[in-house]
Motif scaffolding. Structure first.
Motif, PDB file in Angstrom:
ATOM      1  N   LEU A  78       0.973  -0.944   0.063  1.00  0.00           N
ATOM      2  CA  LEU A  78       0.167   0.096  -0.094  1.00  0.00           C
ATOM      3  C   LEU A  78       0.925   1.108  -0.024  1.00  0.00           C
ATOM      4  N   SER A  79       0.698   2.217  -0.878  1.00  0.00           N
ATOM      5  CA  SER A  79       1.642   3.446  -1.115  1.00  0.00           C
ATOM      6  C   SER A  79       0.943   4.732  -0.715  1.00  0.00           C
ATOM      7  N   PHE A  80       1.676   5.616  -0.013  1.00  0.00           N
ATOM      8  CA  PHE A  80       1.067   6.766   0.641  1.00  0.00           C
ATOM      9  C   PHE A  80       1.880   7.845  -0.142  1.00  0.00           C
ATOM     10  N   GLU A  81       0.936   9.091  -0.907  1.00  0.00           N
ATOM     11  CA  GLU A  81       1.888   9.914  -1.515  1.00  0.00           C
ATOM     12  C   GLU A  81       2.266  11.029  -0.265  1.00  0.00           C
ATOM     13  N   VAL A  82       3.531  11.376  -0.443  1.00  0.00           N
ATOM     14  CA  VAL A  82       3.972  12.486   0.530  1.00  0.00           C
ATOM     15  C   VAL A  82       4.747  13.645  -0.117  1.00  0.00           C
ATOM     16  N   ASP A  83       4.512  14.886   0.278  1.00  0.00           N
ATOM     17  CA  ASP A  83       5.330  16.165  -0.219  1.00  0.00           C
ATOM     18  C   ASP A  83       6.744  16.057  -0.192  1.00  0.00           C
ATOM     19  N   ASP A 105      12.331   5.616  -8.575  1.00  0.00           N
ATOM     20  CA  ASP A 105      11.566   5.004  -9.418  1.00  0.00           C
ATOM     21  C   ASP A 105      12.276   5.066 -10.848  1.00  0.00           C
ATOM     22  N   GLU A 106      12.837   3.986 -11.513  1.00  0.00           N
ATOM     23  CA  GLU A 106      13.369   4.092 -12.658  1.00  0.00           C
ATOM     24  C   GLU A 106      12.601   4.519 -13.936  1.00  0.00           C
ATOM     25  N   ILE A 107      11.082   4.500 -13.670  1.00  0.00           N
ATOM     26  CA  ILE A 107      10.345   4.967 -14.955  1.00  0.00           C
ATOM     27  C   ILE A 107      10.037   6.548 -14.469  1.00  0.00           C
ATOM     28  N   THR A 108       9.480   6.789 -13.366  1.00  0.00           N
ATOM     29  CA  THR A 108       9.044   8.389 -13.046  1.00  0.00           C
ATOM     30  C   THR A 108      10.057   8.984 -12.789  1.00  0.00           C
ATOM     31  N   GLY A 109      11.315   8.595 -11.973  1.00  0.00           N
ATOM     32  CA  GLY A 109      12.454   9.344 -11.575  1.00  0.00           C
ATOM     33  C   GLY A 109      11.995   9.905 -10.221  1.00  0.00           C
ATOM     34  N   LYS A 110      10.902   9.426  -9.634  1.00  0.00           N
ATOM     35  CA  LYS A 110      10.529   9.790  -8.306  1.00  0.00           C
ATOM     36  C   LYS A 110      10.963   9.234  -7.287  1.00  0.00           C
ATOM     37  N   ARG A 111      11.149   9.705  -5.912  1.00  0.00           N
ATOM     38  CA  ARG A 111      11.696   8.751  -4.970  1.00  0.00           C
ATOM     39  C   ARG A 111      10.741   8.300  -4.039  1.00  0.00           C
ATOM     40  N   PHE A 112      11.103   7.007  -3.710  1.00  0.00           N
ATOM     41  CA  PHE A 112      10.309   6.201  -2.742  1.00  0.00           C
ATOM     42  C   PHE A 112      10.872   5.306  -1.731  1.00  0.00           C
ATOM     43  N   THR A 113      10.366   4.606  -0.789  1.00  0.00           N
ATOM     44  CA  THR A 113      10.705   3.884  -0.067  1.00  0.00           C
ATOM     45  C   THR A 113       9.826   3.104   0.810  1.00  0.00           C
ATOM     46  N   PHE A 114      10.332   1.880   1.680  1.00  0.00           N
ATOM     47  CA  PHE A 114       9.229   1.317   2.254  1.00  0.00           C
ATOM     48  C   PHE A 114       9.490   0.954   3.744  1.00  0.00           C
ATOM     49  N   PHE A 115       8.443   0.648   4.378  1.00  0.00           N
ATOM     50  CA  PHE A 115       8.369   0.524   5.977  1.00  0.00           C
ATOM     51  C   PHE A 115       7.375  -0.525   6.118  1.00  0.00           C
ATOM     52  N   LYS A 116       7.297  -1.044   7.230  1.00  0.00           N
ATOM     53  CA  LYS A 116       6.311  -1.951   7.611  1.00  0.00           C
ATOM     54  C   LYS A 116       5.459  -1.517   8.777  1.00  0.00           C
ATOM     55  N   ASP A 117       4.067  -1.912   8.720  1.00  0.00           N
ATOM     56  CA  ASP A 117       3.205  -1.599  10.062  1.00  0.00           C
ATOM     57  C   ASP A 117       3.316  -2.784  10.935  1.00  0.00           C
ATOM     58  N   PRO A 118       2.716  -2.886  12.186  1.00  0.00           N
ATOM     59  CA  PRO A 118       3.084  -3.662  13.100  1.00  0.00           C
ATOM     60  C   PRO A 118       2.851  -5.069  12.818  1.00  0.00           C
ATOM     61  N   ASP A 119       2.048  -5.212  11.709  1.00  0.00           N
ATOM     62  CA  ASP A 119       2.119  -6.719  11.139  1.00  0.00           C
ATOM     63  C   ASP A 119       2.697  -7.100  10.204  1.00  0.00           C
ATOM     64  N   ASP A 120       3.926  -6.359   9.541  1.00  0.00           N
ATOM     65  CA  ASP A 120       4.815  -6.430   8.621  1.00  0.00           C
ATOM     66  C   ASP A 120       4.066  -6.324   7.307  1.00  0.00           C
ATOM     67  N   LEU A 121       2.992  -5.667   7.281  1.00  0.00           N
ATOM     68  CA  LEU A 121       2.294  -5.309   6.021  1.00  0.00           C
ATOM     69  C   LEU A 121       3.457  -4.142   5.243  1.00  0.00           C
ATOM     70  N   PRO A 122       3.764  -4.489   4.130  1.00  0.00           N
ATOM     71  CA  PRO A 122       4.713  -3.644   3.512  1.00  0.00           C
ATOM     72  C   PRO A 122       3.843  -2.246   3.049  1.00  0.00           C
ATOM     73  N   LEU A 123       4.412  -1.114   3.531  1.00  0.00           N
ATOM     74  CA  LEU A 123       3.858  -0.024   3.182  1.00  0.00           C
ATOM     75  C   LEU A 123       4.864   1.121   2.482  1.00  0.00           C
ATOM     76  N   GLU A 124       4.447   1.638   1.422  1.00  0.00           N
ATOM     77  CA  GLU A 124       5.290   2.759   0.830  1.00  0.00           C
ATOM     78  C   GLU A 124       5.260   4.129   0.910  1.00  0.00           C
ATOM     79  N   ILE A 125       6.221   5.044   0.999  1.00  0.00           N
ATOM     80  CA  ILE A 125       5.806   6.410   0.756  1.00  0.00           C
ATOM     81  C   ILE A 125       6.446   6.883  -0.481  1.00  0.00           C
ATOM     82  N   TYR A 126       5.722   7.304  -1.395  1.00  0.00           N
ATOM     83  CA  TYR A 126       5.963   8.059  -2.607  1.00  0.00           C
ATOM     84  C   TYR A 126       6.041   9.320  -2.872  1.00  0.00           C
ATOM     85  N   GLU A 127       7.133  10.167  -3.090  1.00  0.00           N
ATOM     86  CA  GLU A 127       7.212  11.455  -3.169  1.00  0.00           C
ATOM     87  C   GLU A 127       6.563  12.043  -4.358  1.00  0.00           C
ATOM     88  N   LYS A 128       5.658  13.116  -4.128  1.00  0.00           N
ATOM     89  CA  LYS A 128       4.788  13.523  -5.179  1.00  0.00           C
ATOM     90  C   LYS A 128       5.678  14.302  -6.237  1.00  0.00           C
TER      91      LYS A 128
END
Length: 128
Positions: A78-83, A105-128
Motif C-alpha cells: 500500500l503506497s501513500f503519497e508525501v510532499d 523509480d526508474e520509470i518516473t524518476g520519483k523517490r520512494f521507500t518502504f516500511f512496515k506496519d505492526p503486522d509486517d504489511l509493506p507500506l510505501e511512501i512515494y514523493e509527489k
C-alpha cells in the motif's frame, strides 16, 4: 461498469490497539468511526487518509499470517503519497519505525521507500 475511484483499503491486524496507535498516532490518519462488533468479537476502525481516502482497520481473533514473499499473489503493498520524502523518513524513524533506503523509480524518476506496519504489511511512501 464505470468506477470513480477506490473507496477504501481494508487491513486485518493481529493486535488492534498496537495497529490503531500506529495508524492514528504515527501515520496521523484521523478516525472517522470506531465500531466494536460483539457478534464477531471484532473492531472495525474507519480511518481518513488525506483528503478523502479511507482505510478500514479490522481485528479478528487469530487471523492467519500473511505470506511473506513480496511476489506472492494478492496485494503487494500500500503506497501513500508525501510532499517531502526526507521529512517523512525522518518523522517515521523518530517514531521508531525502520525505513528502507530511499530509492528512485526508474520509470518516473520519483523517490520512494518502504516500511512496515505492526503486522509486517509493506507500506510505501512515494514523493509527489
Amino acid at each position: 461498469m464505470k468506477t470513480t475511484g477506490i473507496h477504501h483499503v481494508a487491513i486485518v491486524c493481529s493486535n488492534y490497539e498496537k495497529s490503531k496507535k500506529f495508524y492514528v498516532e504515527v501515520l496521523g490518519f484521523s478516525i472517522i468511526e470506531e465500531t466494536f462488533r460483539a457478534a464477531r468479537n471484532s473492531y472495525k476502525l474507519d480511518l481518513r487518509v488525506g483528503n478523502g481516502d479511507q482505510i478500514e482497520l479490522f481485528s479478528f481473533p487469530n487471523p492467519p499470517k500473511r505470506p511473506n514473499t513480496p511476489e506472492a499473489c494478492g496485494l503487494r503493498h500500500l503506497s501513500f503519497e508525501v510532499d517531502d520524502i526526507d521529512e517523512s523518513v525522518a518523522y517515521l524513524t523518530s517514531h521508531g519505525v525502520q525505513v528502507e533506503n530511499i530509492r528512485i523509480d526508474e520509470i518516473t524518476g520519483k523517490r520512494f521507500t518502504f516500511f512496515k506496519d505492526p503486522d509486517d504489511l509493506p507500506l510505501e511512501i512515494y514523493e509527489k
